[in-house]
Design a protein around this motif. Structure first.
Motif, PDB file in Angstrom:
ATOM      1  N   LEU A 195       0.667  -1.134  -0.113  1.00 13.97           N
ATOM      2  CA  LEU A 195       0.003  -0.171  -0.037  1.00 13.97           C
ATOM      3  C   LEU A 195       0.849   1.211  -0.057  1.00 13.97           C
ATOM      4  O   LEU A 195       0.475   2.253  -0.675  1.00 13.97           O
ATOM      5  N   LEU A 196       1.772   1.271   0.817  1.00 11.21           N
ATOM      6  CA  LEU A 196       2.822   2.418   0.915  1.00 11.21           C
ATOM      7  C   LEU A 196       4.284   1.645   0.801  1.00 11.21           C
ATOM      8  O   LEU A 196       4.638   0.694   1.070  1.00 11.21           O
ATOM      9  N   ILE A 197       5.073   2.745   0.318  1.00 10.84           N
ATOM     10  CA  ILE A 197       6.657   2.248   0.633  1.00 10.84           C
ATOM     11  C   ILE A 197       7.285   3.667   1.042  1.00 10.84           C
ATOM     12  O   ILE A 197       6.772   4.736   1.394  1.00 10.84           O
ATOM     13  N   ARG A 198       8.555   3.401   1.435  1.00 16.04           N
ATOM     14  CA  ARG A 198       9.636   4.167   1.973  1.00 16.04           C
ATOM     15  C   ARG A 198      10.405   4.479   1.061  1.00 16.04           C
ATOM     16  O   ARG A 198      11.188   3.678   0.700  1.00 16.04           O
ATOM     17  N   THR A 199      10.653   5.753   0.718  1.00 17.10           N
ATOM     18  CA  THR A 199      11.529   6.235  -0.241  1.00 17.10           C
ATOM     19  C   THR A 199      12.908   6.465   0.352  1.00 17.10           C
ATOM     20  O   THR A 199      12.933   6.537   1.487  1.00 17.10           O
ATOM     21  N   ASP A 219      14.605   8.751   0.954  1.00 19.64           N
ATOM     22  CA  ASP A 219      15.008   9.686   1.870  1.00 19.64           C
ATOM     23  C   ASP A 219      14.179   9.607   3.021  1.00 19.64           C
ATOM     24  O   ASP A 219      14.085  10.302   4.075  1.00 19.64           O
ATOM     25  N   GLY A 220      13.636   8.180   3.221  1.00 15.86           N
ATOM     26  CA  GLY A 220      12.907   7.822   4.410  1.00 15.86           C
ATOM     27  C   GLY A 220      11.289   8.436   4.689  1.00 15.86           C
ATOM     28  O   GLY A 220      10.787   8.034   5.719  1.00 15.86           O
ATOM     29  N   LYS A 221      10.923   8.832   3.525  1.00 16.63           N
ATOM     30  CA  LYS A 221       9.485   9.269   3.716  1.00 16.63           C
ATOM     31  C   LYS A 221       8.505   8.290   3.243  1.00 16.63           C
ATOM     32  O   LYS A 221       8.958   7.669   2.327  1.00 16.63           O
ATOM     33  N   LEU A 222       7.328   8.160   3.851  1.00 22.34           N
ATOM     34  CA  LEU A 222       6.236   7.404   3.423  1.00 22.34           C
ATOM     35  C   LEU A 222       5.610   7.725   2.072  1.00 22.34           C
ATOM     36  O   LEU A 222       5.497   9.177   1.961  1.00 22.34           O
ATOM     37  N   GLN A 223       5.512   7.114   1.197  1.00 24.54           N
ATOM     38  CA  GLN A 223       4.976   7.523   0.022  1.00 24.54           C
ATOM     39  C   GLN A 223       3.833   6.353  -0.585  1.00 24.54           C
ATOM     40  O   GLN A 223       3.793   5.333  -0.349  1.00 24.54           O
ATOM     41  N   GLY A 224       2.704   6.938  -1.086  1.00 24.01           N
ATOM     42  CA  GLY A 224       1.606   5.974  -1.581  1.00 24.01           C
ATOM     43  C   GLY A 224       2.045   5.212  -2.652  1.00 24.01           C
ATOM     44  O   GLY A 224       2.925   5.692  -3.544  1.00 24.01           O
ATOM     45  N   ALA A 225       1.658   3.773  -2.756  1.00 21.85           N
ATOM     46  CA  ALA A 225       1.970   2.755  -3.856  1.00 21.85           C
ATOM     47  C   ALA A 225       0.656   2.629  -4.611  1.00 21.85           C
ATOM     48  O   ALA A 225       0.204   3.488  -4.991  1.00 21.85           O
ATOM     49  N   ILE A 226       0.490   1.495  -3.653  1.00 22.54           N
ATOM     50  CA  ILE A 226      -1.043   1.142  -4.180  1.00 22.54           C
ATOM     51  C   ILE A 226      -2.236   1.964  -3.815  1.00 22.54           C
ATOM     52  O   ILE A 226      -3.271   2.273  -4.086  1.00 22.54           O
ATOM     53  N   ALA A 227      -1.858   2.285  -2.527  1.00 23.72           N
ATOM     54  CA  ALA A 227      -2.871   3.612  -1.998  1.00 23.72           C
ATOM     55  C   ALA A 227      -2.705   4.985  -2.256  1.00 23.72           C
ATOM     56  O   ALA A 227      -1.271   5.206  -2.301  1.00 23.72           O
ATOM     57  N   GLN A 228      -3.771   5.502  -2.587  1.00 22.63           N
ATOM     58  CA  GLN A 228      -3.301   6.877  -3.013  1.00 22.63           C
ATOM     59  C   GLN A 228      -3.341   7.914  -2.195  1.00 22.63           C
ATOM     60  O   GLN A 228      -2.820   8.960  -2.043  1.00 22.63           O
ATOM     61  N   SER A 229      -4.170   7.265  -0.942  1.00 24.30           N
ATOM     62  CA  SER A 229      -4.184   8.378   0.261  1.00 24.30           C
ATOM     63  C   SER A 229      -4.592   7.465   1.492  1.00 24.30           C
ATOM     64  O   SER A 229      -5.038   6.285   1.233  1.00 24.30           O
ATOM     65  N   TRP A 230      -4.204   7.875   2.883  1.00 28.55           N
ATOM     66  CA  TRP A 230      -4.467   7.257   3.845  1.00 28.55           C
ATOM     67  C   TRP A 230      -4.506   8.027   5.122  1.00 28.55           C
ATOM     68  O   TRP A 230      -3.806   9.228   5.048  1.00 28.55           O
ATOM     69  N   ASN A 285       6.146 -18.516  -8.929  1.00 24.27           N
ATOM     70  CA  ASN A 285       5.649 -17.467  -9.959  1.00 24.27           C
ATOM     71  C   ASN A 285       4.940 -16.365  -9.159  1.00 24.27           C
ATOM     72  O   ASN A 285       4.713 -16.277  -7.943  1.00 24.27           O
ATOM     73  N   THR A 286       4.657 -15.536 -10.211  1.00 22.69           N
ATOM     74  CA  THR A 286       4.216 -14.380  -9.586  1.00 22.69           C
ATOM     75  C   THR A 286       3.074 -13.466 -10.225  1.00 22.69           C
ATOM     76  O   THR A 286       2.832 -13.745 -11.412  1.00 22.69           O
ATOM     77  N   ASN A 287       2.246 -12.513  -9.807  1.00 18.75           N
ATOM     78  CA  ASN A 287       1.371 -11.828 -10.186  1.00 18.75           C
ATOM     79  C   ASN A 287       1.153 -10.637  -9.462  1.00 18.75           C
ATOM     80  O   ASN A 287       0.147 -10.621  -8.735  1.00 18.75           O
ATOM     81  N   GLY A 288       2.038  -9.566  -9.643  1.00 20.68           N
ATOM     82  CA  GLY A 288       1.981  -8.429  -8.747  1.00 20.68           C
ATOM     83  C   GLY A 288       1.510  -7.251  -9.490  1.00 20.68           C
ATOM     84  O   GLY A 288       0.849  -7.437 -10.794  1.00 20.68           O
ATOM     85  N   THR A 289       1.717  -6.029  -9.170  1.00 23.08           N
ATOM     86  CA  THR A 289       1.190  -4.832 -10.138  1.00 23.08           C
ATOM     87  C   THR A 289       2.364  -3.765 -10.184  1.00 23.08           C
ATOM     88  O   THR A 289       2.229  -2.912 -10.611  1.00 23.08           O
ATOM     89  N   GLY A 290       3.516  -4.468  -9.744  1.00 26.73           N
ATOM     90  CA  GLY A 290       4.860  -3.558  -9.775  1.00 26.73           C
ATOM     91  C   GLY A 290       5.174  -3.298 -11.209  1.00 26.73           C
ATOM     92  O   GLY A 290       4.862  -3.879 -12.500  1.00 26.73           O
ATOM     93  N   PRO A 291       6.356  -2.535 -11.534  1.00 27.84           N
ATOM     94  CA  PRO A 291       6.808  -2.194 -12.855  1.00 27.84           C
ATOM     95  C   PRO A 291       7.436  -3.238 -13.639  1.00 27.84           C
ATOM     96  O   PRO A 291       7.810  -3.155 -14.874  1.00 27.84           O
ATOM     97  N   TYR A 292       7.909  -4.519 -12.910  1.00 25.94           N
ATOM     98  CA  TYR A 292       8.553  -5.456 -13.774  1.00 25.94           C
ATOM     99  C   TYR A 292       7.732  -7.034 -13.295  1.00 25.94           C
ATOM    100  O   TYR A 292       7.109  -7.050 -12.459  1.00 25.94           O
ATOM    101  N   THR A 293       7.385  -7.669 -14.465  1.00 23.61           N
ATOM    102  CA  THR A 293       7.138  -8.872 -14.527  1.00 23.61           C
ATOM    103  C   THR A 293       8.271  -9.986 -14.553  1.00 23.61           C
ATOM    104  O   THR A 293       9.206  -9.772 -14.903  1.00 23.61           O
TER     105      THR A 293
END
Length: 531
Positions: A58-62, A64-75, A185-193
């Motif tokens: 839902l969120l990643i840590r960039t 620089d240490g900050k939380l950023q939305g990934a799948i979550a647009q807001s929280w 095997n995988t099935n994610g939403t990330g930038p790479y398959t």
């Protein structure tokens, strides 16, 4: 006119746009391969690093240490201070083309709560996970949890339909060495398959054309070839010969000469990770020692003697080549609850250590096995060998048993070790993460899964549990300090240092060191001039 119409049609379809993008393959080498591709099976940075390219939380840590939305647009918290609400991005697609919905998020978080998941402690404060609408999820905790979103940065979301259709509804149980479909095997939403995988040899990832972040991130790396190379010398040789483009686990002894090589780019920074020793203080008799009928590590004076025998400054100079920050606490400075007073470490004092051993009833010392990884942390086996030498000076005959991190982690998770070298990163940037996994009584309330020390303290357990529901930050921080005071006094962990990391790559890549030691290749820019 016809040509213009053709170009417009191609641009609309995305075909010409794709053909204009220069293919950029990055051959990426680390010291070890992920133990599994199941996103909820294990709690190790090696796994997270690769899986962040394929799956998303839902969120990643960039960096620089900050939380950023990934799948979550807001929280945000709702009017109920024990309920967090997450709004999901619309139009996010899994690699099989299906759309992500709230059902997938609810399924994935519940899957991570399963007994077989090593990530369940991150969700120990959760009372319920519910879908509000197709793009909204609410998580209710057992009381106000001020830092709950911090716990989500490595909790990946996978497709409910895909998991159920392929018999991967439950998280893989690595302890029993069983596999499920999600293991390979995988099935994610990330930038790479996932294009192909040969375990311990080669994993190939291709850019996902329908990634939701296209246009928001550079996405200049189009293909990733992950090459685990256990030998540090071989890893560096592969970089120098041009067989790999990026080495993440750089041997400390090679940093100086690689920095001086103008064919390479070397970046450096502190890691959010502490390296330490774990001591089995709870057993009546140690399994890997010559002492029978009692446990020398249960004696406080023995633990103090071990702490005094170790010369952390010598490790920094001779073993780490300056790439460590000696410390007396198993928390790096990034973490809430860290205090400089706790980080103060004792100078080596062999005479005092021998005196303490004699007072504890071991004037001639004893024999013990120090279990160590040999492919995970910077110079991990060499650190253990140095410790064996330091302890030998006070009569503790220490045999180093080194092994790959996959085997080492499994032994720790099964509490099959008495004395071990380990490292711990803190993705939540809060001490509760350390306490939940390493200090709390093992297996109680889903906490303590990585506590192989046998330490158990009901009062401390209650304090740790309270951190997940304390709404008053000042009170919460005071409890954290109290827990640290107990941990420092009991010495069932002996801190060594915080790691300093170095990455090396071809000049066309500029990959800064992340405190999490995680590289998001969707953010990496490639210099065309350096090709």
């Amino acid at each position: 006119m016809i040509r213009k119409l053709l170009v417009a049609a191609l641009l609309t379809s995305g075909l010409l746009q794709a053909s204009l993008v220069q293919a950029e393959t990055v051959r990426w080498s680390r010291s070890a391969d992920p133990a599994t591709l199941d996103p909820h099976a294990v709690n190790t940075g090696t796994n997270f690093n690769l899986l962040h390219q394929i799956y998303e939380p839902l969120l990643i840590r960039t960096p620089d240490g900050k939380l950023q939305g990934a799948i979550a647009q807001s929280w945000a918290l709702t009017k109920d201070p024990s309920v967090w609400e997450f709004k999901l991005r619309p139009g996010v697609k899994f690699h099989d083309g299906s759309l992500l919905t709230a059902d997938d998020v609810v399924f994935s978080l519940k899957r991570a709560q399963a007994p077989t998941s090593q990530l369940k402690s991150l969700l120990s404060s959760v009372e319920s996970i519910t879908k509000v609408d197709p793009l909204t999820v609410r998580v209710k905790t057992k009381g106000p949890n001020l830092i709950f979103p911090n716990n989500l940065t490595n909790l990946f979301i996978l497709s409910e339909a895909w998991a159920k259709a392929n018999g991967a509804e439950a998280s893989q149980d690595v302890a029993s060495k069983t596999e499920n479909y999600a293991t390979r095997n995988t099935n994610g939403t990330g930038p790479y398959t996932l294009a192909s995988r040969e375990v311990d040899t080669r994993t190939v990832l291709k850019q996902f054309p329908q990634y939701w972040g296209r246009g928001q991130f550079p996405l200049e790396v189009t293909e990733l070839v992950y090459l685990p190379i256990k030998s540090p010398a071989t890893r560096v040789a592969a970089l120098l010969s041009g067989e790999v483009d990026f080495v993440q686990d750089l041997p400390a002894q090679d940093v100086g000469r690689l920095k001086a090589d103008n064919r390479l780019r070397v970046t450096e920074g502190p890691e959010n990770r502490s390296i330490f020793l774990g001591l089995n203080v709870g057993a009546k008799e140690l399994k890997y020692s010559d002492v029978k009928g009692k446990n020398p590590l249960a004696e406080p004076k023995v633990r103090e003697a071990i702490a005094l025998a170790i010369d952390r400054d010598a490790i920094k100079t001779a073993v780490m080549r300056g790439l460590s920050n000696p410390s007396g606490i198993i928390a790096p400075p990034f973490v809430n609850g860290y205090e400089k007073a706790f980080a103060a470490y004792p100078k080596a004092n062999v005479a005092q250590a021998k005196k303490l051993l004699a007072e504890a009833g071991y004037p001639n010392g004893f024999a013990i096995t120090l279990h160590s990884p040999n492919d995970r942390y910077v110079n991990d086996e060499a650190i253990s060998t140095a410790i064996s030498g330091f302890l030998g000076r006070i009569g503790i005959k220490t045999t180093v048993a080194a092994r790959p991190i996959a085997l080492h982690s499994t032994a720790i998770n099964q509490a099959d070790t008495d004395f071990y070298l380990f490292g711990w990163g803190v993705p939540t940037y809060d001490s509760a993460y350390i306490f939940d996994y390493l200090v709390h009584t093992r297996g109680k309330d889903g906490r303590g899964p990585t506590n192989a020390t046998g330490y158990s303290n009901a009062e401390v357990d209650a304090q740790i549990a309270s951190l997940a529901s304390e709404a008053d930050k000042a009170k919460r921080d005071a409890t954290i300090k109290s827990i640290w005071q107990t941990v420092q006094k009991e010495r069932f962990y002996i801190a060594l240092h915080d790691q300093v990391l170095n990455y090396a790559s071809t000049p066309r890549l500029n990959i800064p060191v992340s405190p999490e030691n995680t590289t998001f290749f969707k953010l990496v820019k490639v210099s065309k001039a350096a090709n």
